[in-house]
Design a protein around this motif. Structure first.
Motif, PDB file in Angstrom:
ATOM      1  N   ALA A  96      70.817  50.486  27.439  1.00 17.58           N
ATOM      2  CA  ALA A  96      71.968  51.005  26.692  1.00 17.58           C
ATOM      3  C   ALA A  96      73.273  50.696  27.419  1.00 17.58           C
ATOM      4  N   SER A  97      73.283  50.874  28.745  1.00 20.94           N
ATOM      5  CA  SER A  97      74.517  50.595  29.481  1.00 20.94           C
ATOM      6  C   SER A  97      74.833  49.098  29.471  1.00 20.94           C
ATOM      7  N   ALA A  98      73.814  48.237  29.446  1.00 19.65           N
ATOM      8  CA  ALA A  98      74.049  46.791  29.354  1.00 19.65           C
ATOM      9  C   ALA A  98      74.704  46.437  28.029  1.00 19.65           C
ATOM     10  N   PHE A  99      74.259  47.067  26.932  1.00 18.28           N
ATOM     11  CA  PHE A  99      74.877  46.816  25.625  1.00 18.28           C
ATOM     12  C   PHE A  99      76.328  47.281  25.600  1.00 18.28           C
ATOM     13  N   VAL A 100      76.603  48.429  26.183  1.00 18.53           N
ATOM     14  CA  VAL A 100      77.975  48.944  26.215  1.00 18.53           C
ATOM     15  C   VAL A 100      78.865  48.004  27.032  1.00 18.53           C
ATOM     16  N   LEU A 101      78.380  47.569  28.194  1.00 18.20           N
ATOM     17  CA  LEU A 101      79.170  46.654  29.021  1.00 18.20           C
ATOM     18  C   LEU A 101      79.387  45.299  28.330  1.00 18.20           C
ATOM     19  N   ALA A 102      78.383  44.808  27.623  1.00 12.05           N
ATOM     20  CA  ALA A 102      78.533  43.543  26.894  1.00 12.05           C
ATOM     21  C   ALA A 102      79.572  43.684  25.789  1.00 12.05           C
ATOM     22  N   ALA A 103      79.563  44.811  25.076  1.00 14.72           N
ATOM     23  CA  ALA A 103      80.550  45.035  24.023  1.00 14.72           C
ATOM     24  C   ALA A 103      81.957  45.101  24.607  1.00 14.72           C
ATOM     25  N   ARG A 139      87.240  42.437  25.509  1.00 13.39           N
ATOM     26  CA  ARG A 139      88.229  41.943  26.488  1.00 13.39           C
ATOM     27  C   ARG A 139      88.460  40.436  26.341  1.00 13.39           C
ATOM     28  N   ILE A 140      87.405  39.680  26.098  1.00 13.95           N
ATOM     29  CA  ILE A 140      87.536  38.231  25.913  1.00 13.95           C
ATOM     30  C   ILE A 140      88.300  37.932  24.630  1.00 13.95           C
ATOM     31  N   GLU A 141      88.095  38.711  23.583  1.00 12.78           N
ATOM     32  CA  GLU A 141      88.799  38.488  22.317  1.00 12.78           C
ATOM     33  C   GLU A 141      90.306  38.632  22.494  1.00 12.78           C
ATOM     34  N   ASP A 142      90.736  39.553  23.357  1.00 15.75           N
ATOM     35  CA  ASP A 142      92.166  39.743  23.605  1.00 15.75           C
ATOM     36  C   ASP A 142      92.814  38.502  24.218  1.00 15.75           C
ATOM     37  N   ARG A 143      92.058  37.709  24.954  1.00  9.02           N
ATOM     38  CA  ARG A 143      92.612  36.505  25.574  1.00  9.02           C
ATOM     39  C   ARG A 143      92.923  35.421  24.553  1.00  9.02           C
TER      40      ARG A 143
END
Length: 107
Positions: free
Chosen positions: A13-20, A25-29
């Protein structure tokens, strides 16, 4: 469910949250920033420039009194500024887009 399974589910679950979070963050770039320094407001007019094509900048003039917008395109080769579009009535434009009182209703 034993402790090992619970720990695996928590890590997953924490891996999914971190991936999201990473994807957001990448989309903002890749989103182009808006620069408010390119906008001038004086009396009843608002002027701004924006890149409209690869090697072209246009001048947008908004008459706040009559709610009309003019778009001028630069022609560097001829050293001219030409009207790119007939005047646009912003009240009609926002009503078509579903603003307050328009076909789509308000937000």
């Amino acid at each position: 469910m034993n402790r090992t399974e619970l720990a695996c589910m928590s890590l997953l679950a924490s891996a999914f949250v971190l991936a999201a979070l990473l994807l957001v963050r990448i989309e903002d770039r890749f989103t182009p920033p808006a620069h408010a320094g390119e906008v001038i407001t004086r009396d009843s007019f608002t002027l701004l420039t924006a890149r409209t094509e690869a090697d072209e900048e246009s001048l947008f003039i908004i008459d706040n009194t009559s709610q009309r917008m003019l778009i001028y395109r630069t022609d560097i080769a001829r050293k001219r500024i030409d009207l790119a579009h007939p005047p646009i009535n912003l009240a009609d434009l926002f009503n078509l887009a579903g603003g307050p009182g328009g076909p789509g209703g308000g937000r």
